[in-house]
Every structure is written in structure tokens, then in C-alpha cells.
Design an enzyme around this catalytic site. Structure first.
Site, PDB file in Angstrom:
ATOM      1  N   LYS A 281       0.857  -1.190   0.000  1.00 30.19           N
ATOM      2  CA  LYS A 281       0.000   0.000   0.000  1.00 30.19           C
ATOM      3  C   LYS A 281       0.895   1.243   0.000  1.00 30.19           C
ATOM      4  CE  LYS A 281      -4.310   1.573   2.102  1.00 30.19           C
ATOM      5  NZ  LYS A 281      -5.518   1.134   2.785  1.00 30.19           N
ATOM      6  N   GLU A 366     -20.144  -3.934   9.636  1.00 26.32           N
ATOM      7  CA  GLU A 366     -21.112  -3.113  10.370  1.00 26.32           C
ATOM      8  C   GLU A 366     -22.325  -3.922  10.828  1.00 26.32           C
ATOM      9  OE1 GLU A 366     -19.652  -2.238   7.529  1.00 26.32           O
ATOM     10  OE2 GLU A 366     -18.559  -0.404   8.009  1.00 26.32           O
ATOM     11  N   ARG A 394     -25.963  -0.324   6.253  1.00 26.58           N
ATOM     12  CA  ARG A 394     -25.893  -1.753   5.960  1.00 26.58           C
ATOM     13  C   ARG A 394     -26.524  -2.594   7.063  1.00 26.58           C
ATOM     14  NH1 ARG A 394     -23.178  -1.655   1.474  1.00 26.58           N
ATOM     15  NH2 ARG A 394     -23.208  -3.879   1.110  1.00 26.58           N
TER      16      ARG A 394
HETATM   17  C1  LIG Z   1     -19.161  -0.903   4.431  1.00 28.77           C
HETATM   18  C2  LIG Z   1     -17.953  -0.009   4.527  1.00 28.77           C
HETATM   19  N1  LIG Z   1     -17.394   0.251   5.731  1.00 28.77           N
HETATM   20  C3  LIG Z   1     -16.310   1.062   5.812  1.00 28.77           C
HETATM   21  C4  LIG Z   1     -15.773   1.619   4.695  1.00 28.77           C
HETATM   22  C5  LIG Z   1     -14.596   2.593   4.812  1.00 28.77           C
HETATM   23  N2  LIG Z   1     -13.410   2.046   4.119  1.00 28.77           N
HETATM   24  C6  LIG Z   1     -13.073   2.430   2.894  1.00 28.77           C
HETATM   25  S1  LIG Z   1     -11.731   1.629   2.318  1.00 28.77           S
HETATM   26  C7  LIG Z   1     -11.561   0.786   3.761  1.00 28.77           C
HETATM   27  C8  LIG Z   1     -10.429  -0.182   3.915  1.00 28.77           C
HETATM   28  C9  LIG Z   1     -10.424  -1.166   2.804  1.00 28.77           C
HETATM   29  O1  LIG Z   1      -9.319  -2.009   2.954  1.00 28.77           O
HETATM   30  P1  LIG Z   1      -8.935  -2.960   1.751  1.00 28.77           P
HETATM   31  O2  LIG Z   1     -10.146  -3.575   1.176  1.00 28.77           O
HETATM   32  O3  LIG Z   1      -7.880  -3.875   2.227  1.00 28.77           O
HETATM   33  O4  LIG Z   1      -8.377  -1.982   0.648  1.00 28.77           O
HETATM   34  P2  LIG Z   1      -6.993  -1.162   0.618  1.00 28.77           P
HETATM   35  O5  LIG Z   1      -7.388   0.258   0.829  1.00 28.77           O
HETATM   36  O6  LIG Z   1      -6.094  -1.684   1.675  1.00 28.77           O
HETATM   37  O7  LIG Z   1      -6.474  -1.381  -0.738  1.00 28.77           O
HETATM   38  C10 LIG Z   1     -12.566   1.122   4.669  1.00 28.77           C
HETATM   39  C11 LIG Z   1     -12.699   0.595   6.043  1.00 28.77           C
HETATM   40  C12 LIG Z   1     -16.398   1.327   3.461  1.00 28.77           C
HETATM   41  N3  LIG Z   1     -15.977   1.864   2.303  1.00 28.77           N
HETATM   42  N4  LIG Z   1     -17.472   0.520   3.406  1.00 28.77           N
END
Ligand SMILES: Cc1ncc(C[n+]2csc(CCOP(=O)(O)OP(=O)(O)O)c2C)c(N)n1
Length: 622
Positions: A281, A366, A394
Site C-alpha cells: 500500500k 457493520e 448496511r
Molecule cells: C461498508 C464499509 N465500511 C467502511 C468503509 C470505509 N473504508 C473504505 S476503504 C476501507 C479499507 C479497505 O481495505 P482494503 O479492502 O484492504 O483496501 P486497501 O485500501 O487496503 O487497498 C474502509 C474501512 C467502506 N468503504 N465501506
């Protein structure tokens, strides 16, 4: 930009020689860092998937083949390579490119995302539609390890393994959610990446895959052939294999050639395949590599130093929430804090520093978080689930069935309620009043200023049954000078006496309402002002009080449908209080686009000027 400037579609990309792709990746990284430093956005996640995005469009026949980006925050390179590079400076702005995939924006965007853990379900559905149409394109879900903690992923895998149809799931594993990824699934993936046992199991891969029906032979010879060229990185992911999903990986997801070789093989397999790739990342930009959490979603920054340009100085509602919860946690030893993978942005991370054993990060889950909170409450604790309004959407049935039905003492601290701004349609928190205020037993409140948020938390902790307290993004002020009448269930606060008309402000829109009020007073109007405080319940005593007014205006930062104003109007008619001329000011029942918060309030007439004009027009006509 020797290569990037010539790419206006994936066809242009496919004309490039494979040996030039690493250079293209470098150009994309510079372009991305430069661009996002001016617009703000999700930088670190995108830097990690530069090679993956190039490889996908290079190997697949997009848009005939379909890619579904989970969350969609990492789809910037996809946008750059699919004809949107020249508009990239408009990212996340009013009228500009969306920060998330949006089918109305491009034929290459196959599915709207923004909330996590949906991509495999969507991809399985798209694959089913393809099969019904007797077509043969590829459907690919790209999902991060953070999003892999969401429950829908397992519902989708359950379905995919049974359907046995052609589907490619790319698990982009960088060890990070927004913060470090947590939980048993994360540990399992880490073990896959690192365990000696799995590396040793490689020798058994061939015989194991030969037993897989239909594609066993093909897959087995693919693995044998690939082993030579892929630095022996293929191991056996028994969890996925047990579900009927072929596991391939882990491979280096920042090595473009390795990705292309692997994708060219797996895209032809006629069954569900999970390709596990490992990426970094923030890759290629030192400040983001060093602090991927800070550069997950970032404001404008200086490219050289990585320093933010718009420094946060004012206290936010989230800060007030966090401070208050820490204070309450000291005396009330049964208060727990819950976050769904967002400890820092919700303030739960600060609570954890004081009370680690009473803090729970459940991952991006959630729905689970709400029922988990219900369980804690059933066990005698007071859980506080701090969550963004948009993500709480959700959990509708968990709120209704698992919390409200049993009248459990759970507190929902709902941040980013109302308009959030640049994240646009998928993230605006304008629905929570509508889906919470009709739930039996749920007390729904909104503070008009920071002092009141703290008072409301005190009130909720002392109370019983479920409470929802919603507050917006951004700086909090003490608009009423901090002096507030004590909070009483269902009762608003009367701010100014008045005649003929009452303006009831719900939540942090109070600042704009007071500004509008000052202008109305100057022009000879004399409305009363109330601070609504409760969307549910609304006390009978207050409804009786409203009998004395001819006009009732409500202002809120929610959609009007099912919001505070409608609830109040229905409550009046239920009490047989008729003949009031009511006008509700808020957002229309539509998905509100990206833009700055101020721009959007102005556009929809929920700012001081809009409020003033609406009220003045109505009162002048009357
Ligand atoms: C249902 C939901 N909860 C929280 C979020 C906030 N959120 C956006 S990206 C993320 C982390 C995602 O991690 P990952 O899938 O590993 O992707 P990366 O950014 O590490 O590539 C979160 C918690 C979201 N988009 N959707």
C-alpha cells in the site's frame, strides 16, 4: 509521460510491448501523486494497484470483460487508463469525475461501489447473467484483504463455490484496511503469505489439483508450467479449495510480468478462481509507503514533503465524541467502544489507549458490529458503536430486530451524518434520520453544537434502551454560546421567542438557521427558533406548544422523505393538530453528487441564504 500520454483507452495500452509496462507504471505513479496532491483522494490504495490495473486491462478484453472494484476507492488508475486521464483534475469535485466507479460515467465501470465487501456478490450475479445469456466474457472482482473481513464476502463465496461458474476473484492483500487489518481472516491470509507449511505444501499442489473435477487437468498443467516461471510462489489455500474455489497464489502483485503471466492463465479457467496477490500500500511514494493509513484518504498535500496543505486546526464533532467517551469510560466501567475498521477516524482509537480491554475493532463488518453490540448489552455492558452514517445503512435489520426489539441499551455514535462532500453519492449520510426515527424504542438525537454532543452522550449513557446520536463531518462550534437547557426526553430547546412562525432547526444546521433568522428579524419577521434535539420521540408537550403558531418551518441535513420535518408533521396530525402551514427544508429524495459541503448546501438551498429565502417567500405570501 512517454507512454501514458498516448493511452486514451485500454486498446492503446494493449499495443504496448510488455517490456515497457514497468515504465508506464512509473509514469502513472508520478501522475497520480501530482494529481491527488491537488484534489485530495484515496492515494495509498491506488499506488498499490498500479501494476494490477495495468495487467488487468492488458490481459482482459475490457469493456467486454467486466471488472468490479470492491469499495472502488482504488479505481483511479482504471479511470486514467479508460479515457478519463484528461479530466482527472476534476476528481471528486462538483460536476467532476467521481472518486468511485460509476457506470453512468464510463462503459468500463461495470458496477457502482463505495461501500465495501460487495464486489464478489455483484460479480457472481454478473457471471450468472452471462451464463443465462450463453455469453463467455470474464467477470473479475478485485477486493482488498480489509474488505475480505465483511460478511457478504462469505455469502458470495458460498454461492460462487456452488455455482461453479467461471469467475475470477483477485484478493489484493496489503495487510492493511485503513489501519492495519485485524481479525482471524487477516491472520489466515498472513499465514498463507508466510507459512513454511504452505511453502512446503507446494509439492503437493499438482496432485491436489488433479482431483479437481472438470478443470483439474488444465489447472494442474498450468501450475506445473507456471511453477518454473513464477518463482515457485503458488501454494494451496485450503479454505477456498474446500469451498470449491480454486486458490492460486500468493504472487507478487507489484511485479507486472508475474501478474500478466498468471492472469493470462487463470482467465481461461472455467471455474471460480481466487488469485491471491500481495501488494504494498502506498508503493512508490515514500510518505504514503511510510504512513499508508494517513494517505488512505488524504486532503491536498505538498508532494515534496508529504505535508498536508489544509491543516486541521478546529475541534471536530468526532474529537468531542472521543474526549467525552474517554471521560465517561473512567467512571462507567461497563462502557465499551466498537469500531468497524475505522478506529482513527471515529475516535475509538483514542478510547482504546485508555481502555484497550473495552475496545473492539470488528473489521469492516457493520452488520456484525450492531448485533455484537446487542450481545454486549445483553451481557450487561453499554456498547457505543461509533460509525459513519453511510455505513450504518448496511445494518438496518440488525438495528431493528437485534437491538430495538429487545430494547437493549446500545449507543450509536453516528459520525459524518448529513452531507460529507467530495466522496459523493455513495457516502452522503443523509438517510439515517429516515431509517432510524421510525424504529420503536430508538431515541434519535442530533446536537446543534459541541457542548450539546457531550451532553447528549451523558444523557444516553444514563438512559436505557437504544440511542442514536448523529453529528456531521468537520469543525464543531458552540453556536448557542455553550449555554443549553438540560436535555429532557423528546423535548426541543426554545432558543428565541417569536410569533406566528416557528423555525425548528435539527442538528448542526443551527448555525445557518441563526444566520437566516438574523436576516429575517431585520426585515420585520419575528419567528420563534427551536433547537429540535430529538427526532424520536417527539414529546406531546412540544406538539401542544406548536398549536400557537400558524407556520412551522423545519431545517435538517437529511433527505426530507422520512426526515425530521416529516416526522414532526405526522406527529402533529396524529395528535389531531391541524391547520398548520408546514414547510420542510432539507435534501431531496435523490443521491446527492460530490462537491464541497458548502457548495452542496448552497445548491440545495439548505444554507443560510436558501433557508432565509424560503422562509421569507412563504411568510411574505401568507
Ligand atoms: C461498508 C464499509 N465500511 C467502511 C468503509 C470505509 N473504508 C473504505 S476503504 C476501507 C479499507 C479497505 O481495505 P482494503 O479492502 O484492504 O483496501 P486497501 O485500501 O487496503 O487497498 C474502509 C474501512 C467502506 N468503504 N465501506
Amino acid at each position: 509521460m512517454k507512454y501514458l500520454s498516448k493511452i486514451n483507452s485500454p486498446e492503446d495500452l494493449r499495443k504496448l510491448d510488455i517490456k515497457n509496462l514497468p515504465l508506464l507504471a512509473e509514469e502513472i505513479r508520478s501522475f497520480l501523486v501530482e494529481s491527488v496532491s491537488k484534489t485530495g483522494g484515496h492515494l495509498a490504495s491506488n499506488l498499490g494497484v498500479v501494476e494490477l490495473t495495468i495487467a488487468l486491462h492488458y490481459c482482459l478484453n475490457t469493456p467486454f470483460d467486466k471488472i468490479v472494484w470492491d469499495v472502488g476507492h482504488q479505481a483511479y488508475i482504471h479511470k486514467i487508463l479508460t479515457g478519463r486521464r484528461e479530466r482527472f483534475d476534476s476528481l471528486r469535485q462538483l460536476g467532476g469525475l467521481s472518486g468511485f466507479p460509476k457506470p453512468v460515467e464510463s462503459k468500463y465501470d461495470t458496477f457502482c461501489t463505495g461501500h465495501s465487501s460487495t464486489s464478489i456478490s455483484a460479480a457472481v450475479g454478473m457471471a450468472a447473467a452471462r451464463d443465462l445469456n450463453h455469453a463467455n466474457y470474464n467477470v473479475v472482482s478485485v477486493i482488498g484483504d480489509g474488505s475480505f473481513t465483511g460478511g457478504m464476502v462469505y455469502e458470495a463465496l458460498n454461492n460462487a463455490g456452488r455455482m461453479k461458474t467461471k469467475l475470477l476473484i483477485i484478493l489484493n492483500d496489503n495487510g492493511m484496511s485503513i489501519s492495519r487489518n485485524v481479525g482471524a481472516v487477516s491472520t489466515y491470509l498472513t499465514n498463507l503469505r508466510t507459512s513454511k507449511a504452505y511453502n512446503e505444501a507446494k509439492t503437493d499442489v499438482k496432485s491436489a489439483l488433479s482431483k479437481v473435477p472438470v478443470v483439474g487437468e488444465a489447472a494442474s498443467s498450468f501450475i506445473s508450467a507456471s511453477k518454473k516461471g513464477l518463482k515457485k510462489t503458488l501454494v494451496y489455500g485450503e479454505f477456498f479449495e474446500g469451498l470449491g474455489i480454486m486458490y492460486v497464489g500468493p504472487i507478487d502483485g507489484n511485479n507486472i510480468k508475474e501478474l500478466i503471466r498468471t492472469l493470462n492463465k487463470v482467465k481461461n479457467l472455467n471455474k471460480p478462481v481466487l488469485l491471491h496477490i500481495v501488494t504494498k500500500k502506498g508503493k512508490g511514494y515514500a510518505p504514503a509507503e511510510g504512513h499508508p493509513d494517513k494517505f488512505h484518504g488524504v486532503g491536498r498535500f505538498d508532494v515534496q514533503s508529504g505535508e498536508l496543505i489544509d491543516k486541521k486546526t478546529d475541534e471536530t464533532y468526532g474529537d468531542v465524541f472521543s474526549k467525552t467517551l474517554i471521560r465517561l469510560g473512567a467512571t462507567k466501567k461497563n462502557i465499551c467502544a466498537i469500531t468497524a475498521a475505522m478506529p482513527d477516524s471515529t475516535g475509538v482509537g483514542s478510547f482504546k489507549r485508555f481502555y484497550p480491554e473495552r475496545t473492539f475493532d470488528v473489521g469492516i463488518a457493520e452488520e456484525h458490529a450492531v448485533t455484537f453490540a446487542a450481545g454486549l448489552a445483553a451481557g450487561g455492558y453499554i456498547p457505543v458503536f461509533a460509525v459513519y452514517s453511510t455505513f450504518l445503512q448496511r445494518s438496518y435489520d440488525q438495528l431493528l430486530h437485534d437491538v430495538c426489539l429487545q430494547n437493549l441499551h446500545v449507543i450509536f455514535a453516528i459520525d459524518r451524518a448529513g452531507i460529507v462532500g467530495e466522496d459523493g453519492e455513495t457516502h452522503q449520510g443523509i438517510f439515517d434520520l429516515s431509517f432510524l426515527s421510525h424504529m420503536p424504542n430508538m431515541t434519535v438525537m442530533a446536537p446543534c453544537c459541541k457542548k450539546e454532543l457531550s451532553d447528549m452522550l451523558d444523557f444516553a449513557v444514563k438512559g436505557s434502551g437504544p440511542f442514536a446520536i448523529r453529528y456531521p463531518k468537520g469543525a464543531a462550534d458552540n453556536v448557542l454560546g455553550g449555554s443549553s437547557q438540560p436535555i429532557a426526553m423528546g423535548m426541543p430547546q426554545k432558543v428565541y421567542e417569536g410569533k406566528r412562525a416557528a423555525i425548528i432547526s435539527f442538528g448542526a444546521v443551527m448555525k445557518d438557521v441563526l444566520e437566516a433568522y438574523r436576516r429575517l428579524i431585520k426585515e420585520g419577521f419575528t419567528p420563534a427558533i427551536y433547537n429540535g434535539r430529538f427526532a424520536s420521540p417527539i414529546a406531546d408537550e412540544f406538539l401542544e406548544e406548536l398549536k400557537s403558531y400558524e407556520y412551522i418551518f423545519t431545517v435538517e441535513d437529511n433527505i426530507l422523505s422520512g426526515g425530521y420535518g416529516e416526522k414532526l408533521t405526522c406527529s402533529l396530525s396524529a395528535k389531531r393538530i391541524f391547520g398548520k402551514k408546514t414547510v420542510n427544508i432539507g435534501f431531496p429524495q435523490k443521491f446527492i453528487e460530490a462537491g464541497s459541503r458548502r457548495e452542496l448546501f448552497e445548491k440545495y438551498g439548505v444554507d443560510d441564504k436558501g433557508i432565509y429565502e424560503t422562509i421569507k417567500d412563504v411568510l411574505s405570501d401568507g
